[in-house]
Design an enzyme around this catalytic site. Structure first.
Site, mmCIF file in Angstrom:
data_model
loop_
_atom_site.group_PDB
_atom_site.id
_atom_site.type_symbol
_atom_site.label_atom_id
_atom_site.label_comp_id
_atom_site.label_asym_id
_atom_site.label_seq_id
_atom_site.Cartn_x
_atom_site.Cartn_y
_atom_site.Cartn_z
ATOM 1 N N HIS A 66 -12.573 -4.805 0.594
ATOM 2 C CA HIS A 66 -11.520 -4.277 1.465
ATOM 3 C C HIS A 66 -11.952 -4.461 2.919
ATOM 4 C CE1 HIS A 66 -9.017 -1.659 -1.435
ATOM 5 N NE2 HIS A 66 -9.742 -2.502 -2.148
ATOM 6 N N GLY A 67 -10.974 -4.505 3.820
ATOM 7 C CA GLY A 67 -11.290 -4.656 5.236
ATOM 8 C C GLY A 67 -11.748 -6.041 5.623
ATOM 9 N N ASP A 94 -1.347 -1.022 -3.774
ATOM 10 C CA ASP A 94 -2.684 -0.837 -3.223
ATOM 11 C C ASP A 94 -2.907 0.563 -2.651
ATOM 12 O OD1 ASP A 94 -5.206 -2.084 -2.684
ATOM 13 O OD2 ASP A 94 -4.686 -2.158 -0.566
ATOM 14 N N HIS A 95 -4.142 1.029 -2.736
ATOM 15 C CA HIS A 95 -4.583 2.302 -2.152
ATOM 16 C C HIS A 95 -3.647 3.455 -2.511
ATOM 17 C CE1 HIS A 95 -8.241 1.630 0.091
ATOM 18 N NE2 HIS A 95 -7.755 0.465 0.501
ATOM 19 N N SER A 147 0.824 -1.203 0.000
ATOM 20 C CA SER A 147 0.000 0.000 0.000
ATOM 21 C C SER A 147 0.860 1.256 0.000
ATOM 22 C CB SER A 147 -0.925 0.016 1.217
ATOM 23 O OG SER A 147 -0.171 0.287 2.394
ATOM 24 N N ASP A 165 -6.873 5.022 -5.761
ATOM 25 C CA ASP A 165 -7.937 5.369 -4.819
ATOM 26 C C ASP A 165 -8.257 6.860 -4.858
ATOM 27 O OD1 ASP A 165 -9.746 5.544 -2.789
ATOM 28 O OD2 ASP A 165 -8.416 4.801 -1.209
ATOM 29 N N THR A 189 -4.858 -6.317 8.269
ATOM 30 C CA THR A 189 -4.759 -6.222 9.726
ATOM 31 C C THR A 189 -4.642 -7.589 10.393
ATOM 32 O OG1 THR A 189 -5.999 -4.155 9.713
ATOM 33 C CG2 THR A 189 -5.901 -5.330 11.801
ATOM 34 N N ASN A 195 -9.308 -8.642 0.249
ATOM 35 C CA ASN A 195 -8.106 -7.995 0.779
ATOM 36 C C ASN A 195 -7.959 -8.233 2.280
ATOM 37 O OD1 ASN A 195 -7.897 -6.947 -1.804
ATOM 38 N ND2 ASN A 195 -7.591 -4.838 -1.125
ATOM 39 N N VAL A 196 -6.752 -8.639 2.695
ATOM 40 C CA VAL A 196 -6.476 -8.948 4.097
ATOM 41 C C VAL A 196 -5.185 -8.249 4.512
ATOM 42 C CG1 VAL A 196 -6.023 -10.769 5.780
ATOM 43 C CG2 VAL A 196 -7.587 -11.209 3.868
#
Length: 281
Positions: A211-212, A84-85, A50, A106, A236, A233-234
């Protein structure tokens, strides 16, 4: 093994009605754990870096990208590399100099018309270079530095009609949508709107991205894939496993100063987490 493209992995998963997991890379150990977890599960995966991770590495993409690419090339599992992002246009363009086959651009915080304009330009640039582009419509909150966002608040979730118009106007290859998850959740308590996922799947001709997903229970992820989600998407969940293993080790051995001692169990914990998500999908 040579890198495979994100578009290839996502398209194959969408055609088969299954999910493909994408895991966030922050450190070398993250990348090693993702590769090892994919090898254990015997399935492909996506390594994604990211913009926040690039900032953590001093704003330089090259070193962490080269490390992730080298690990992917050395793996026996089919792996892709995704950026990403990305908010920065400069970082978007830096992807062309590395081994990225895809970028999530994004512009979701911009007003709709500005989001469309910026994303369409990113898509034009990416497609000229063979880079697959993901974008986001709706508000998947929880990113560091953002104010708290209720994933169930009015106006947060992605509207199917607007999503169809957005995909047509921008030409994106995949669409991240807001359906009840949130970034940075450490408890798996999110409840998704599966009816909305199905309506979004029917409204747009490109794969949907969740996401999340770290905060989404197993049964909710299974149902989301059945309803139409493809790229999961993984991030955390890997950090939770990593930090938990380090904390446990240092609680038991507080005099340890060699980081290899606690990075070994931390990497192993992330590997098990990756394999768990891949087996789920």
């Amino acid at each position: 093994m040579p890198l495979v493209s994100t578009g290839e992995l996502v398209s194959a998963a969408a055609a088969d009605g299954r999910g493909i997991a994408a895991f966030n890379v922050i450190t070398l150990e993250h990348a090693e754990a993702i590769a090892a977890g994919a090898e254990q599960a015997g399935v492909p995966a996506i390594l994604q870096i990211s913009e926040n991770a690039v900032t953590f590495h001093g704003g330089s993409l090259a070193a962490i990208a080269a490390a992730a690419s080298a690990i992917a090339h050395a793996s026996t599992a089919p792996l892709a590399l995704h950026l990403d992002h990305v908010v920065s246009t400069e970082l978007l363009r830096a992807a062309a100099d590395e081994d990225f086959s895809s970028v999530m651009f994004d512009a979701s915080k911009l007003p709709y018309d500005e989001n469309v304009k910026a994303t369409a330009e990113a898509v034009r640039w990416g497609h000229e270079r063979g880079i697959w582009i993901e974008a986001e419509l709706g508000r998947v909150g929880g990113k560091e530095g953002e104010p708290p966002l209720d994933a169930h608040a009015p106006g947060v979730r992605t509207d199917p009609a607007e999503a169809a118009a957005y995909v047509a106007a921008t030409g994106v290859d995949a669409l991240a949508v807001a359906v009840g998850s949130s970034h940075a959740m450490t408890q798996r308590t999110a409840s998704l709107d599966h009816s909305l996922i199905t309506r979004l799947r029917d409204a747009v001709p490109v794969p949907l991205v969740l996401h999340g997903s770290s905060g989404v229970p197993d049964e909710e992820i299974r149902a989301a894939v059945a309803a139409g989600m493809t790229k999961i998407n993984v991030g955390t969940a890997l950090n939770t496993a990593f930090t938990g293993a380090v904390r446990t080790f240092l609680d038991a051995s507080p005099s340890t100063v060699d980081p290899r001692k606690y990075l070994v169990p931390a990497r192993a914990a992330m590997t098990a987490t990756v394999a768990g998500f891949l087996n789920l999908l």
